[in-house]
Design an enzyme around this catalytic site. Structure first.
Site, PDB file in Angstrom:
ATOM      1  N   TYR A 104     -14.326 -98.027 -21.953  1.00 58.99           N
ATOM      2  CA  TYR A 104     -13.798 -99.387 -21.790  1.00 58.99           C
ATOM      3  C   TYR A 104     -14.085-100.208 -23.049  1.00 58.99           C
ATOM      4  CZ  TYR A 104     -13.217-104.092 -19.738  1.00 58.99           C
ATOM      5  OH  TYR A 104     -12.825-105.379 -19.466  1.00 58.99           O
ATOM      6  N   ASP A 147       2.894-107.044 -12.294  1.00 62.30           N
ATOM      7  CA  ASP A 147       1.704-106.307 -11.846  1.00 62.30           C
ATOM      8  C   ASP A 147       2.199-105.004 -11.216  1.00 62.30           C
ATOM      9  OD1 ASP A 147      -1.393-107.569 -11.194  1.00 62.30           O
ATOM     10  OD2 ASP A 147      -0.885-105.630 -10.304  1.00 62.30           O
TER      11      ASP A 147
END
Ligand SMILES: NC(=O)c1ccc[n+]([C@@H]2O[C@H](COP(=O)([O-])OP(=O)(O)OC[C@H]3O[C@@H](n4cnc5c(N)ncnc54)[C@H](O)[C@@H]3O)[C@@H](O)[C@H]2O)c1
Length: 265
Positions: free
Chosen positions: A160, A40
């Site tokens: 998106y 991450d």
């Protein structure tokens, strides 16, 4: 009979594992016996979470848009575990903006993370996934996290939606090329799930362009879902685990929706 949902002996890389769907997937994979590299960009949140999981869990601070970062991550997996069986391309961002106001930067930023990140990850994983098959693994698996907004349009989410549609097509194309290799590639399309996704971006607006309060935004999402609730990361993680496991040995190039009926109507 093949044992259902067992990840014993498997090694997996999961991106975006500090939060939401990635975090829950990591928790489930760990419980099912997998050894993990969790990555991450949010190092503090990731290491805090991984420490709670316990043994056989590595972490890496990793931006999925960085090719060097991917090389380092796979190098770490190879050096420590000596194998890789599963890649879950989960890291993603969602930026909400009316199309008319969304400049090309909005598309480019999401393409870089949501699409280029997936592309780089699949590329980088191939040598190790091929090695897993050569070593005798029944299957190796890539699971890419798309979205129902890659299937139906989302108002204020044009860019998106474009990235998540790209993930669907990319997954199918790569799946076909790899179908004879033992490496399976599938996509998961979650509906609205309560996570931190979008938390740092502009709030959705009402028809008049006024930002919605979190409560109003939640009610708006919920009203769209026939089951009458938002999804939870726990609603998505088992599907990812199934597709990653050898129980899904005959499944590739497919996509699976978990959305409480949102796209069924
Ligand atoms: N929550 C939903 O409603 C929903 C619906 C459909 C699809 N998805 C998809 O599920 C995936 C996981 O999202 P989530 O809902 O758990 O969101 P989340 O924001 O809770 O988690 C996403 C994680 O990705 C990480 N991340 C962001 N940019 C990154 C980068 N450049 N490199 C590495 N890591 C990065 C974040 O730090 C975060 O920990 C995303 O691909 C998202 O598009 C979510």
């Amino acid at each position: 009979m093949r044992e259902f949902l067992n990840l014993d002996g498997k090694v997996a890389v999961i991106t975006g594992a500090a939060s939401g769907i990635g975090r829950q997937t990591a928790t489930l994979f760990h419980a099912l016996g997998a050894r993990l590299l969790l990555t991450d960009i949010d190092a503090a949140r990731l290491t805090g979470f991984a420490a709670k999981l316990g043994g056989d869990v590595l972490t890496a601070t990793h931006d999925v848009t960085s090719e060097d970062g991917w090389h380092a991550a796979f190098g770490q997996v190879d050096a420590v575990f000596g194998q890789l069986d599963i890649l879950v391309n989960n890291a993603g961002i969602m930026m909400s903006k009316p199309f008319v106001d969304a400049g090309i930067d909005v598309l480019r930023r999401q393409m870089a993370i949501n699409v280029e990140g997936v592309y780089l990850g699949m590329h980088g994983a191939l040598p190790l996934l091929r090695a897993a098959i050569a070593r005798g693994a029944a299957t190796a698996a890539i699971v890419n996290i798309s979205s129902v907004y890659g299937k139906v349009g989302g108002a204020q989410f044009a860019a998106y939606s474009a990235t998540k549609g790209a993930v669907r097509a990319l997954s199918k194309a790569v799946a076909i090329e790899l179908a004879g290799s033992g490496i399976r590639v599938n996509a998961v399309l979650p509906g609205p799930v309560a996570t931190n996704l979008g938390a740092t971006w502009e709030a959705p607006t009402d028809a008049a362009g006024n930002p919605l309060t979190p409560e109003a935004a939640l009610a708006a999402w919920t009203s769209l879902i026939p089951m009458g609730r938002l999804g939870d990361a726990n609603d998505i993680a088992p599907l990812i685990a199934f597709l990653a496991s050898d129980a899904a040995a005959f499944i590739t190039g497919s996509e699976f929706i978990a959305d409480g009926g949102y796209t069924a109507a």
